[in-house]
Design a protein around this motif. Structure first.
Motif, PDB file in Angstrom:
ATOM      1  N   ARG A 254     -50.507 -28.633 -22.997  1.00  0.00           N
ATOM      2  CA  ARG A 254     -49.109 -29.472 -23.417  1.00  0.00           C
ATOM      3  C   ARG A 254     -49.628 -30.874 -23.713  1.00  0.00           C
ATOM      4  N   ASP A 255     -48.794 -31.660 -24.502  1.00  0.00           N
ATOM      5  CA  ASP A 255     -49.339 -33.005 -24.894  1.00  0.00           C
ATOM      6  C   ASP A 255     -49.502 -33.979 -23.864  1.00  0.00           C
ATOM      7  N   ASP A 256     -49.201 -33.782 -22.621  1.00  0.00           N
ATOM      8  CA  ASP A 256     -49.713 -34.718 -21.472  1.00  0.00           C
ATOM      9  C   ASP A 256     -50.789 -34.375 -21.136  1.00  0.00           C
ATOM     10  N   GLY A 257     -51.601 -33.072 -21.558  1.00  0.00           N
ATOM     11  CA  GLY A 257     -52.642 -32.766 -20.984  1.00  0.00           C
ATOM     12  C   GLY A 257     -52.613 -31.570 -20.077  1.00  0.00           C
ATOM     13  N   THR A 258     -51.554 -31.094 -19.725  1.00  0.00           N
ATOM     14  CA  THR A 258     -51.388 -30.392 -18.885  1.00  0.00           C
ATOM     15  C   THR A 258     -51.747 -28.736 -19.280  1.00  0.00           C
ATOM     16  N   PHE A 259     -52.527 -28.009 -18.827  1.00  0.00           N
ATOM     17  CA  PHE A 259     -52.910 -26.628 -19.195  1.00  0.00           C
ATOM     18  C   PHE A 259     -51.743 -25.542 -19.009  1.00  0.00           C
ATOM     19  N   CYS A 260     -51.381 -24.801 -19.781  1.00  0.00           N
ATOM     20  CA  CYS A 260     -50.423 -23.664 -19.615  1.00  0.00           C
ATOM     21  C   CYS A 260     -50.957 -22.384 -19.965  1.00  0.00           C
ATOM     22  N   ARG A 261     -50.567 -21.299 -19.308  1.00  0.00           N
ATOM     23  CA  ARG A 261     -50.848 -20.237 -19.756  1.00  0.00           C
ATOM     24  C   ARG A 261     -49.803 -18.987 -19.829  1.00  0.00           C
ATOM     25  N   ALA A 262     -49.932 -18.489 -21.027  1.00  0.00           N
ATOM     26  CA  ALA A 262     -48.785 -17.225 -20.895  1.00  0.00           C
ATOM     27  C   ALA A 262     -49.285 -16.028 -20.310  1.00  0.00           C
TER      28      ALA A 262
ATOM     29  N   PRO B  35     -42.604 -20.793 -26.574  1.00  0.00           N
ATOM     30  CA  PRO B  35     -41.819 -21.612 -27.447  1.00  0.00           C
ATOM     31  C   PRO B  35     -42.515 -22.852 -27.932  1.00  0.00           C
ATOM     32  N   PRO B  36     -42.229 -23.220 -29.154  1.00  0.00           N
ATOM     33  CA  PRO B  36     -43.047 -24.371 -29.825  1.00  0.00           C
ATOM     34  C   PRO B  36     -43.017 -25.575 -29.079  1.00  0.00           C
ATOM     35  N   TYR B  37     -41.960 -26.008 -28.312  1.00  0.00           N
ATOM     36  CA  TYR B  37     -41.929 -27.277 -27.732  1.00  0.00           C
ATOM     37  C   TYR B  37     -42.886 -27.398 -26.663  1.00  0.00           C
ATOM     38  N   LEU B  38     -43.139 -26.259 -26.169  1.00  0.00           N
ATOM     39  CA  LEU B  38     -44.409 -26.274 -24.855  1.00  0.00           C
ATOM     40  C   LEU B  38     -45.455 -26.411 -25.443  1.00  0.00           C
ATOM     41  N   VAL B  39     -45.914 -25.939 -26.622  1.00  0.00           N
ATOM     42  CA  VAL B  39     -47.179 -25.872 -27.011  1.00  0.00           C
ATOM     43  C   VAL B  39     -47.813 -27.127 -27.965  1.00  0.00           C
ATOM     44  N   ASN B  40     -48.809 -27.687 -27.382  1.00  0.00           N
ATOM     45  CA  ASN B  40     -49.212 -28.766 -28.290  1.00  0.00           C
ATOM     46  C   ASN B  40     -50.480 -28.403 -28.919  1.00  0.00           C
ATOM     47  N   MET B  41     -51.305 -27.529 -28.237  1.00  0.00           N
ATOM     48  CA  MET B  41     -52.774 -27.456 -28.782  1.00  0.00           C
ATOM     49  C   MET B  41     -52.652 -25.867 -28.198  1.00  0.00           C
ATOM     50  N   ILE B  42     -53.241 -25.091 -28.948  1.00  0.00           N
ATOM     51  CA  ILE B  42     -53.713 -23.611 -28.807  1.00  0.00           C
ATOM     52  C   ILE B  42     -55.426 -23.768 -28.352  1.00  0.00           C
ATOM     53  N   LEU B  43     -55.668 -23.450 -27.149  1.00  0.00           N
ATOM     54  CA  LEU B  43     -56.938 -23.555 -27.085  1.00  0.00           C
ATOM     55  C   LEU B  43     -57.670 -22.127 -27.413  1.00  0.00           C
TER      56      LEU B  43
ATOM     57  N   VAL C 260     -47.345 -23.233 -11.994  1.00  0.00           N
ATOM     58  CA  VAL C 260     -45.906 -23.243 -11.670  1.00  0.00           C
ATOM     59  C   VAL C 260     -45.076 -22.354 -13.114  1.00  0.00           C
ATOM     60  N   LYS C 261     -44.260 -21.642 -12.841  1.00  0.00           N
ATOM     61  CA  LYS C 261     -43.756 -20.820 -13.998  1.00  0.00           C
ATOM     62  C   LYS C 261     -42.841 -21.701 -14.834  1.00  0.00           C
ATOM     63  N   THR C 262     -42.831 -21.898 -15.977  1.00  0.00           N
ATOM     64  CA  THR C 262     -41.871 -22.612 -16.788  1.00  0.00           C
ATOM     65  C   THR C 262     -41.120 -21.881 -17.428  1.00  0.00           C
ATOM     66  N   VAL C 263     -41.372 -20.651 -18.029  1.00  0.00           N
ATOM     67  CA  VAL C 263     -40.562 -19.748 -18.851  1.00  0.00           C
ATOM     68  C   VAL C 263     -40.825 -18.324 -18.221  1.00  0.00           C
TER      69      VAL C 263
END
Lengths: 266, 177
Positions: A212-220, A84-92, A249-252
């Motif tokens: 994420r825009d708070d700097g947190t890393f997320c992975r699909a 979802p685009p709201y989750l993503v701020n930057m694609i590494l 932690v799973k968000t989606v």
């Protein structure tokens, strides 16, 4: 043992008879001690054969077997741009060639953003603990066969509960593998887990890394799970939350199935 | 092959290795068998029906390769697997009981290797890999009735070898290996 042949008994012990035939066998067993002994023996032999081969599941899969899959041509791009685009701020990482260097980038970038990732050691310890637990279980099965005896009386109503209990037995393995995979595996590299107690196994494959825009890393990630109940999520996004000691932690979570056109459906 | 199927095959590797080890009794031959089975599965992925069990399909491929190899004399058909890292650790836990367990499991592995190949594969598919009688019958191309008779014969034979009066455990603890 007059009215029961060995083939019927073995089918009864393995739960292959319909409920009516099973009840019939049980009433015959009630008055035939010789048949009961044979049934016990058939049951014990199955548990022993399983215990005698379970150690193979603990072994690391040799590279030469994994390499076969690196060379295998892959036709679709399951798990494309569905975050979802709201989750993503930057694609590494956007792996054009199916490979990327996300994990090292992630590790490097994290040094500045997340305080001391002390989870690593704890995670290793917990994996070791599960391995020890499994070892105990295997030894128990080899010795007493209590589990199999316990299984004997399971009636049909109890089976669903049994299946859920068995699926829950995989949870510690699944979770340890999940944390390990997201922390250490490159995108598109699978981490395989196996539960030697019941033969379930699965894989966790990180597919993309985001920030994420708070700097947190997320992975699909994608998951494959032979032990899971049907219709469980097999795709999701997890973030490494500072508030959770840096655990992923799973968000989606979603169930994804490729449609006729090869695109994902939800 | 799509990515999901690929990931599912990779996830099956521990179980494919376990089945192959039970068939061949040797780590090297087992991994050769797994490798050949995976290569053939990837090559023939178009023949797999999505929605059916991938594990059953791959067990079938492996079983056929194994039988072919035995017929061509490439495999001796019977081995003894000695390595059991699990039981070595277990000895520290509870000496006597653990040793007993180790010997029992060792005798069981020996016994499985002494079974005729057709009984061995039925036994492993049902008792170790948890395949149903129907799935096993399909994998081996035999009727369900044959699965049942091979299965009961295999388990009775194993019981004679492991738990019976002329038990294998005595031979193992006597240092025959």
């Amino acid at each position: 043992m007059k009215q029961l042949d060995a083939n019927t008994l073995v089918a009864y012990v393995d739960g292959e008879l319909d409920i009516e035939s099973a009840l019939q066998v049980e009433s015959l067993l009630a008055e035939d001690s010789e048949a009961r002994e044979i049934a016990d023996m058939l049951r014990d032999s199955a548990a022993l054969v399983r215990a005698a081969h379970s150690h193979v599941l603990h072994e690391a899969v040799p590279d030469r077997l994994l390499d076969i899959f690196d060379r295998a041509p892959v036709t679709d791009e399951l798990g494309g741009d569905i975050v979802p685009p709201y989750l993503v701020n930057m694609i590494l990482d956007a792996p054009e060639d199916g490979r990327d260097t996300a994990a090292p980038v992630l590790a490097e970038a994290t040094k500045q953003t997340v305080p001391a990732p002390a989870i690593s050691l704890a995670r290793r310890r917990s994996i070791a603990a599960f391995a020890t637990a499994a070892l105990f279980a295997a030894v128990m099965v080899g010795g007493g066969m209590t589990f199999q005896k316990y299984m004997t009386g399971v009636n049909q109503a109890g089976l669903t509960h049994q299946a859920k209990t068995l699926a829950a037995m995989d949870d510690p393995w699944r979770e340890a593998a999940f944390q390990e995979a997201l922390e250490t595996k490159k995108s598109e590299a699978a981490l395989i887990w196996a539960n030697p107690e019941n033969g379930s196994s699965g894989a966790i494959v990180p597919v993309k890394t985001y920030r994420r825009d708070d700097g947190t890393f997320c992975r699909a990630f994608r998951t494959v799970d032979t032990g899971a109940a049907p219709n469980q999520p097999n795709y999701g996004v997890a973030c490494r939350e500072a508030g959770e000691d840096g655990r992923w932690v799973k968000t989606v979570e979603a169930i994804s199935t490729p449609g006729a056109d090869g695109k994902l459906q939800f | 092959m799509d990515k999901r199927t690929k990931a599912e095959m990779i996830a099956l590797l521990p179980r494919l290795r376990r089945f192959a080890r039970g068939l061949t009794g040797s780590e090297v031959e087992a991994d050769d068998l797994v490798q050949a089975a995976c290569e053939r599965a990837i090559q023939r992925i178009g023949q797999w029906q999505p929605g059916t069990r991938l594990d059953s399909w791959m067990f079938r491929i492996m079983q056929n390769l194994w039988i072919d190899a035995i017929r061509m004399g490439k495999l001796r058909g019977s081995h003894l697997s000695v390595v059991d890292p699990e039981s070595q650790q277990a000895q520290g836990l509870d000496g006597e009981q653990a040793t007993m367990n180790r010997l029992t499991l060792e005798a069981v592995r020996r016994g499985v290797q002494r079974l005729p190949p057709d009984q061995r594969s039925v036994l492993l598919l049902v008792c170790v890999e948890g395949q149903s009688y129907k799935e096993t019958a399909d994998a081996l191309g035999i009727p369900v009735g044959t699965v049942m008779s091979r299965l009961s014969r295999a388990r009775l034979a194993l019981n004679r070898m492991v738990g019976g009066p002329d038990s294998e455990i005595a031979a193992v603890s006597g240092g025959e290996a």
